[in-house]
Write a protein that holds these residues in place. Structure first.
Motif, short mmCIF file in Angstrom:
data_model
loop_
_atom_site.label_atom_id
_atom_site.label_comp_id
_atom_site.label_asym_id
_atom_site.label_seq_id
_atom_site.Cartn_x
_atom_site.Cartn_y
_atom_site.Cartn_z
N ASN A 186 0.81 -1.22 0.00
CA ASN A 186 0.00 0.00 0.00
C ASN A 186 0.84 1.28 0.00
O ASN A 186 0.31 2.38 0.13
CB ASN A 186 -0.95 0.01 1.20
CG ASN A 186 -0.20 0.00 2.53
OD1 ASN A 186 1.03 -0.09 2.56
ND2 ASN A 186 -0.95 0.10 3.61
N GLY A 187 2.16 1.13 -0.11
CA GLY A 187 3.01 2.31 -0.17
C GLY A 187 3.63 2.71 1.15
O GLY A 187 4.46 3.62 1.21
N THR A 188 3.25 2.04 2.23
CA THR A 188 3.86 2.33 3.52
C THR A 188 5.17 1.55 3.66
O THR A 188 5.46 0.64 2.88
CB THR A 188 2.92 1.98 4.68
OG1 THR A 188 2.62 0.58 4.62
CG2 THR A 188 1.63 2.79 4.58
N VAL A 189 5.94 1.92 4.69
CA VAL A 189 7.23 1.28 4.92
C VAL A 189 7.31 0.84 6.38
O VAL A 189 6.94 1.60 7.29
CB VAL A 189 8.40 2.24 4.60
CG1 VAL A 189 9.74 1.56 4.86
CG2 VAL A 189 8.31 2.73 3.15
N THR A 190 7.81 -0.38 6.61
CA THR A 190 8.04 -0.88 7.96
C THR A 190 9.55 -0.93 8.21
O THR A 190 10.29 -1.50 7.41
CB THR A 190 7.42 -2.27 8.16
OG1 THR A 190 6.01 -2.17 7.99
CG2 THR A 190 7.72 -2.81 9.55
N VAL A 191 9.97 -0.33 9.33
CA VAL A 191 11.39 -0.29 9.68
C VAL A 191 11.63 -1.25 10.85
O VAL A 191 10.91 -1.22 11.85
CB VAL A 191 11.82 1.14 10.08
CG1 VAL A 191 13.30 1.16 10.47
CG2 VAL A 191 11.56 2.11 8.94
N PHE A 192 12.64 -2.10 10.69
CA PHE A 192 13.05 -3.03 11.75
C PHE A 192 14.43 -2.61 12.25
O PHE A 192 15.35 -2.41 11.46
CB PHE A 192 13.12 -4.46 11.22
CG PHE A 192 11.84 -4.97 10.62
CD1 PHE A 192 10.85 -5.52 11.42
CD2 PHE A 192 11.62 -4.89 9.26
CE1 PHE A 192 9.68 -5.99 10.88
CE2 PHE A 192 10.45 -5.35 8.69
CZ PHE A 192 9.46 -5.90 9.50
N SER A 193 14.56 -2.51 13.57
CA SER A 193 15.84 -2.10 14.15
C SER A 193 16.17 -3.01 15.34
O SER A 193 15.28 -3.39 16.10
CB SER A 193 15.80 -0.65 14.62
OG SER A 193 17.06 -0.24 15.10
N GLN A 194 17.46 -3.35 15.47
CA GLN A 194 17.92 -4.21 16.57
C GLN A 194 19.05 -3.52 17.32
O GLN A 194 19.88 -2.84 16.73
CB GLN A 194 18.44 -5.56 16.06
CG GLN A 194 17.37 -6.49 15.55
CD GLN A 194 17.94 -7.85 15.19
OE1 GLN A 194 19.12 -7.98 14.87
NE2 GLN A 194 17.11 -8.88 15.24
N TYR A 195 19.03 -3.74 18.66
CA TYR A 195 20.15 -3.28 19.49
C TYR A 195 20.95 -4.51 19.87
O TYR A 195 20.41 -5.46 20.45
CB TYR A 195 19.65 -2.55 20.73
CG TYR A 195 20.73 -1.73 21.40
CD1 TYR A 195 21.13 -0.52 20.84
CD2 TYR A 195 21.37 -2.17 22.55
CE1 TYR A 195 22.13 0.24 21.43
CE2 TYR A 195 22.36 -1.42 23.14
CZ TYR A 195 22.74 -0.21 22.58
OH TYR A 195 23.74 0.53 23.15
N ARG A 196 22.25 -4.49 19.58
CA ARG A 196 23.10 -5.67 19.75
C ARG A 196 24.23 -5.37 20.74
O ARG A 196 24.86 -4.31 20.67
CB ARG A 196 23.68 -6.11 18.40
CG ARG A 196 22.61 -6.35 17.34
CD ARG A 196 23.25 -6.59 15.98
NE ARG A 196 23.99 -7.83 15.96
CZ ARG A 196 23.50 -9.01 15.63
NH1 ARG A 196 22.22 -9.12 15.27
NH2 ARG A 196 24.26 -10.11 15.64
N ILE A 197 24.48 -6.34 21.64
CA ILE A 197 25.58 -6.23 22.61
C ILE A 197 26.19 -7.62 22.79
O ILE A 197 25.69 -8.61 22.25
CB ILE A 197 25.11 -5.70 23.98
CG1 ILE A 197 24.13 -6.69 24.62
CG2 ILE A 197 24.49 -4.32 23.86
CD1 ILE A 197 23.79 -6.37 26.07
#
Length: 415
Positions: A186-197
């Motif tokens: 539908n033209g939207t965008v999904t952003v996935f983000s990870q914090y890594r340690i």
């Protein structure tokens, strides 16, 4: 009514009848999906010489235009394709503002406001509408086992935003951020983000915050996450103060297991291999109703969770009651005093014997000057007898008076 519409009405109010007919619209508009949007269209004309025949809103398409709303003085209002979400204002006064509620993503496009007047003809002006979609933010912890390699410990998602949201992290723990995007149909965008340690015990329970920023948000979204690092139990035993005494009642040890997930079972043992009858085990606690010497030794607690086992140890030394220790201390003190007295007496006796021997020698030397005699060797013999009797009442089960006796017999013979 929107601020832009109010500005247009102000412009209309200051216009005079001498101004030529024209349409005032916003060249560019931004709306947020799910909210109300007003598309302003103000027609300036001389009502005494002109008459509005029809006012129309259209959405421009590739090759085909879509009639959104139509006003005709004879037939009234009409909404050919979008009935229910569209509303015309009073077009007879020149205010042809179109209200859309709720705004949808498919409403984005180029709109045209057309006004037909008699006898001048048609007037038209266009507005480009951009629809923003607020992202849906969600952040979760990712349980991760303790280790030496970097691993994701928190996930943050900014879903279905238009345009793509900006995702950042706030954290005291040093880590690294990785992000990816997915474009939706539908033209939207999904952003996935990870914090890594690198997962550690210290990191467990620490907080990091995912921050989602977007043009459709009045303020950034702050999404806190509490980290969960998994590790086997680290065990220590508390409760022993170093002063457990014979016949003391109601003492206990507690097995503290630092573990994630929490320890589910506890096992108590002694280094000797046998748990005395005096001890009762209640989960993470060891309860001793009455202390005796069987409690002496090394106690071991072993805690278990899903990841493994942990072990803790403590050495228990049972002491006698304070009254008994005080009695023994008193008896020992008497012994030291008596022994010191005897040794001192012996030293005095030996010293006297030496003095007597020297005097005897002097007399003999004087006689030798008168006549020669055969010199005899002097002998000093000291006989000492020590009779020491210390009765320590502390060792008796009954209360008795401490008695200490000492006798010194010394015989000194000088030849």
């Amino acid at each position: 009514m929107s601020q832009i519409c109010q500005v247009l009405l102000t412009q209309l109010a200051i216009s005079t009848a001498a101004i030529a007919q024209r349409i005032i619209v916003a060249d560019f508009m931004t709306g947020i999906a799910g909210e109300q949007l007003d598309l302003p269209c103000l027609f300036i004309y001389n009502e005494t010489s002109l008459r509005v025949v029809q006012a129309t809103w259209l959405k421009r398409g590739e090759g085909t235009d879509e009639n959104i709303a139509v006003y005709n003085p004879l037939f009234g209002m009409s909404y050919p394709t979008r009935s229910g979400r569209i509303r015309f204002h009073n077009a007879t006064s020149g205010n042809c503002t179109l209200t859309v509620h709720p705004l949808k993503l498919e409403d984005q496009g180029v709109y045209s406001c057309e006004v037909n007047v008699f006898p001048s003809g048609k007037f038209e002006s266009r507005t480009e509408l951009k629809v923003l979609v607020r992202p849906i933010g969600h952040a979760i912890a990712m349980p991760t086992e303790i280790g030496r390699s970097e691993a994701p410990v928190a996930n943050c998602t900014a879903a279905n935003g238009k345009p793509a949201a900006d995702v950042t992290w706030i954290a005291k723990l040093q880590g690294r951020v990785t992000s990816t995007q997915r474009e939706n149909p539908n033209g939207t965008v999904t952003v996935f983000s990870q914090y890594r340690i690198i997962p550690s015990r210290k990191a467990n329970g620490q907080n990091v915050t995912c921050v989602v920023s977007h043009d459709a948000l009045t303020a950034p979204l702050s999404l806190p996450v509490t980290l969960s690092v998994l590790y086997p139990p680290d065990v220590r035993i508390i409760g022993y103060d170093g002063n457990w005494q014979i016949n003391q009642h109601n003492v206990s040890l507690s097995c503290l297991a630092d573990a994630n997930p929490p320890a589910t079972s506890y096992h108590w043992t002694m280094s000797s291999g046998v748990v005395p009858e005096r001890a009762r085990i209640a989960g993470d606690q060891l309860i001793i109703d009455q202390v005796d010497y069987s409690v002496n030794g090394t106690w071991i607690c072993e805690a278990t969770n899903e990841l493994g086992k942990g072990r803790g140890e403590i050495v228990i030394v049972v002491r006698e009651p304070d009254s008994l220790r005080a009695g023994k201390l008193y008896g020992s003190t008497i012994v030291f005093i008596v022994t010191g007295t005897i040794i001192g007496t012996l030293i005095i006796i030996v010293s006297l014997a030496i003095v007597i021997a020297k005097k005897q020698k002097t007399i003999e030397d004087g006689k030798s000057d008168a006549r020669p005699i055969t010199r005899k060797r002097s002998h000093i013999t000291v006989f000492a007898t020590l009779n020491l009797n210390v009765l320590d009442g502390a060792s008796s089960s009954k209360t008795e008076v401490n008695e200490t006796g000492a006798t010194v017999n010394a015989d000194v013979n000088v030849n």
